[in-house]
Design a protein around this motif. Structure first.
Motif, PDB file in Angstrom:
ATOM      1  N   GLY A 172      -9.909  10.326  14.688  1.00  0.00           N
ATOM      2  CA  GLY A 172     -10.443  11.312  13.746  1.00  0.00           C
ATOM      3  C   GLY A 172      -9.863  12.701  13.907  1.00  0.00           C
ATOM      4  N   LYS A 173      -9.788  13.173  15.119  1.00  0.00           N
ATOM      5  CA  LYS A 173      -9.292  14.533  15.360  1.00  0.00           C
ATOM      6  C   LYS A 173      -7.886  14.700  14.795  1.00  0.00           C
ATOM      7  N   GLU A 174      -7.003  13.759  15.088  1.00  0.00           N
ATOM      8  CA  GLU A 174      -5.620  13.827  14.596  1.00  0.00           C
ATOM      9  C   GLU A 174      -5.564  13.804  13.071  1.00  0.00           C
ATOM     10  N   LEU A 175      -6.351  12.945  12.459  1.00  0.00           N
ATOM     11  CA  LEU A 175      -6.323  12.803  11.001  1.00  0.00           C
ATOM     12  C   LEU A 175      -6.869  14.049  10.306  1.00  0.00           C
ATOM     13  N   PHE A 176      -7.953  14.595  10.829  1.00  0.00           N
ATOM     14  CA  PHE A 176      -8.535  15.769  10.189  1.00  0.00           C
ATOM     15  C   PHE A 176      -7.667  17.007  10.374  1.00  0.00           C
ATOM     16  N   GLU A 177      -6.986  17.100  11.498  1.00  0.00           N
ATOM     17  CA  GLU A 177      -6.059  18.217  11.673  1.00  0.00           C
ATOM     18  C   GLU A 177      -4.905  18.121  10.679  1.00  0.00           C
ATOM     19  N   GLU A 178      -4.430  16.907  10.418  1.00  0.00           N
ATOM     20  CA  GLU A 178      -3.366  16.713   9.436  1.00  0.00           C
ATOM     21  C   GLU A 178      -3.857  17.076   8.038  1.00  0.00           C
ATOM     22  N   ALA A 179      -5.073  16.681   7.724  1.00  0.00           N
ATOM     23  CA  ALA A 179      -5.646  17.030   6.412  1.00  0.00           C
ATOM     24  C   ALA A 179      -5.761  18.536   6.257  1.00  0.00           C
ATOM     25  N   GLY A 238       0.794  -1.224   0.000  1.00  0.00           N
ATOM     26  CA  GLY A 238       0.000   0.000   0.000  1.00  0.00           C
ATOM     27  C   GLY A 238       0.821   1.266   0.000  1.00  0.00           C
ATOM     28  N   PHE A 239       2.001   1.217   0.582  1.00  0.00           N
ATOM     29  CA  PHE A 239       2.831   2.421   0.634  1.00  0.00           C
ATOM     30  C   PHE A 239       3.364   2.806  -0.744  1.00  0.00           C
ATOM     31  N   LYS A 240       3.369   1.855  -1.674  1.00  0.00           N
ATOM     32  CA  LYS A 240       3.723   2.203  -3.061  1.00  0.00           C
ATOM     33  C   LYS A 240       2.659   3.102  -3.677  1.00  0.00           C
ATOM     34  N   VAL A 241       1.434   2.941  -3.256  1.00  0.00           N
ATOM     35  CA  VAL A 241       0.354   3.830  -3.708  1.00  0.00           C
ATOM     36  C   VAL A 241       0.534   5.212  -3.088  1.00  0.00           C
ATOM     37  N   VAL A 242       0.817   5.234  -1.796  1.00  0.00           N
ATOM     38  CA  VAL A 242       0.985   6.502  -1.081  1.00  0.00           C
ATOM     39  C   VAL A 242       2.120   7.321  -1.680  1.00  0.00           C
ATOM     40  N   ASP A 243       3.183   6.650  -2.109  1.00  0.00           N
ATOM     41  CA  ASP A 243       4.362   7.360  -2.634  1.00  0.00           C
ATOM     42  C   ASP A 243       4.301   7.588  -4.139  1.00  0.00           C
ATOM     43  N   SER A 244       3.201   7.244  -4.775  1.00  0.00           N
ATOM     44  CA  SER A 244       3.051   7.423  -6.224  1.00  0.00           C
ATOM     45  C   SER A 244       2.485   8.807  -6.532  1.00  0.00           C
ATOM     46  N   ASP A 245       2.107   9.013  -7.795  1.00  0.00           N
ATOM     47  CA  ASP A 245       1.570  10.316  -8.193  1.00  0.00           C
ATOM     48  C   ASP A 245       0.047  10.346  -8.207  1.00  0.00           C
ATOM     49  N   LYS A 279       0.103  13.753   4.499  1.00  0.00           N
ATOM     50  CA  LYS A 279       1.345  14.513   4.522  1.00  0.00           C
ATOM     51  C   LYS A 279       1.931  14.663   3.124  1.00  0.00           C
ATOM     52  N   ASN A 280       1.638  13.688   2.256  1.00  0.00           N
ATOM     53  CA  ASN A 280       2.095  13.768   0.859  1.00  0.00           C
ATOM     54  C   ASN A 280       1.173  14.612  -0.009  1.00  0.00           C
ATOM     55  N   GLY A 281       0.172  15.239   0.623  1.00  0.00           N
ATOM     56  CA  GLY A 281      -0.728  16.123  -0.118  1.00  0.00           C
ATOM     57  C   GLY A 281      -1.779  15.405  -0.931  1.00  0.00           C
ATOM     58  N   LYS A 282      -2.144  14.218  -0.513  1.00  0.00           N
ATOM     59  CA  LYS A 282      -3.144  13.441  -1.253  1.00  0.00           C
ATOM     60  C   LYS A 282      -4.458  13.415  -0.486  1.00  0.00           C
ATOM     61  N   HIS A 283      -5.552  13.491  -1.241  1.00  0.00           N
ATOM     62  CA  HIS A 283      -6.866  13.324  -0.643  1.00  0.00           C
ATOM     63  C   HIS A 283      -7.036  11.868  -0.228  1.00  0.00           C
TER      64      HIS A 283
END
Length: 426
Positions: free
Chosen positions: A111-118, A64-71, A94-98
């Motif tokens: 949820g709180k942590e994830l939405f703050e990061e988004a 899955g991390f290959k997806v995260v690090d892709s374009d 953190k990689n700027g992906k939705h």
């Protein structure tokens, strides 16, 4: 025409459904959104399983991390759990992906942590499929009811538990027999604990109440009780006196407080949720201006849940560059979580007593001592767990008071087993 690249992490039941929709209905989605949504990568440890879905081999990866690090523009997390899934989601943000996910446990816990990061990274998280499968209940709260103060949420939001209770009601089956039917039909997991103990529904009501009140509610804030202790006798009694028993998820908002709970409840047969049977889900949401609104449909399963996931992808494609939706989630409102001891309800009480005179008067005497008013009392001379069942319903009382009274009653020498108590939601 804008191109939106999508990477799917996890190709199990829901993930395979998402892949199938994107491959089959891609043209239709493009016409409706004006955006071309491209399935760019699919990650699963079982590569051969993915190939059977007619996915081009060049877009299949085993990590899955290959997806995260892709374009890719959108990462769809469908592996479940709260460990690797959290890492996948956080790194994607953190990689700027939705991110799109159906992971109720993840959002109810972090949820709180994830939405703050988004928010920090100016990207979106969409999570419609985390509650209610294909029912757009989160969108209703985020958008359709945004002009309202939410006063109450009542939900039947676990299909497995609802199916079991439906079978118990239709055929007066014991719990274990109804559970086995659910397993045989594929509605219950080999280990159904999360469903029958109310944990799954607790994750979901935590998410819904967070959106509704503007403060993050975690699963630890939810009072939870499962359905294991319900017997055919309880089902029969409920039916005879105009009720049905449902595993109910409840959030009530009043005077700056919120009570959040999941438990079996007696519902009047006239209540609209009483007719929700089988694996169907329903959510009744009441706003101060709109009044009661109902959302009903398949709450789980491959197709309905995948449909909700793809709808979230389409939403992101249509509003790329937007920040996290549901601005309510950013607020830390002065909402206080009510202690379960302070819940006020009427109650159903089922005692297991020895068959001798004076039992009813001893029980009622202790209830009177605690100021608990009896609405109805009923004793049936049938064998039940080594004794006879004595059933009572009460007028409104605090949970704390009722539990203290029950503890004292259970210490009587005429009481053979722990008392079963159940709230009545009128």
């Amino acid at each position: 025409m804008d191109l939106v690249k999508v990477g799917v992490v996890g190709c199990g039941t829901v993930g395979s459904g998402v892949v199938e929709i994107l491959l089959k209905n891609g043209d239709l989605i493009e016409k409706r959104t004006g955006k071309k949504i491209e399935l760019s990568l699919v990650a699963d440890r079982n590569v051969e399983k993915v190939k059977k879905l007619d996915v081009p081999e060049n877009i299949i990866v085993d990590d899955g991390f290959k997806v995260v690090d892709s374009d890719v523009d959108v990462v769809v997390e469908l592996i479940g759990g709260v460990t690797v899934a959290k890492e996948i989601v956080l790194k994607s943000l953190k990689n700027g992906k939705h991110v799109v996910s159906a992971n109720k446990a993840l959002f109810a816990s972090y949820g709180k942590e994830l939405f703050e990061e988004a928010k920090r990274n100016g990207v979106s998280i969409r999570f419609e499929a985390s509650v209610g499968g294909g029912i757009p209940v989160i969108k209703a709260l985020n958008e359709g009811l945004v002009a309202n103060r939410i006063e109450k949420i009542l939900g039947i939001i676990n299909g497995t538990a609802n199916f079991i209770l439906t079978k118990m009601t239709e055929n007066l089956l014991p719990f274990k027999a109804a559970l086995q039917i659910a397993k045989d039909r594929g509605y219950a997991e080999a280990d159904p604990s999360f469903d029958i103990n109310g944990i799954d529904a607790a994750h979901k009501i935590a998410i819904l109440s967070s959106i509704a009140c503007g403060r993050w509610i975690t699963v630890d804030d939810v009072y939870v009780k499962g359905i294991r202790d319900i017997t055919p006798f309880d089902i029969e009694f409920a039916n005879e006196f105009g009720y049905r028993i449902k595993l109910l998820a409840v959030a009530k908002f009043e005077n700056g407080t919120i009570e959040v709970r999941v438990h079996p409840a007696f519902l009047p047969k006239s209540h609209i949720l009483s007719s929700v049977d089988g694996v169907f889900n329903a959510c009744l949401i009441e706003g101060d201006f709109v009044g009661p609104t109902l959302y009903y449909g398949m709450g789980a399963g491959k197709e309905p849940t995948a449909s909700a996931v793809v709808a979230d992808i389409a939403d992101i494609a249509s509003s790329r560059g937007s920040s996290v939706p549901a601005q309510l989630l950013y607020q830390e409102s002065q909402i206080f979580i009510k202690n379960p001891e302070d819940f006020v309800s009427s109650f159903y009480l089922r005692f297991t007593a020895v068959d001798k005179p004076g039992v009813l008067s001893k029980i009622s005497g202790i209830l009177a001592k605690y100021g608990i008013s009896i609405k109805m009392a009923f004793q049936k001379n049938v064998g039940f767990n080594g004794g006879v069942p004595v059933v009572m319903t009460t007028h409104d009382a605090s949970f704390k008071t009722v539990r203290r009274a029950v503890e004292e009653i259970d210490n009587l020498d005429v009481i053979l087993n722990p008392t079963f108590l159940c709230m009545i939601e009128e």
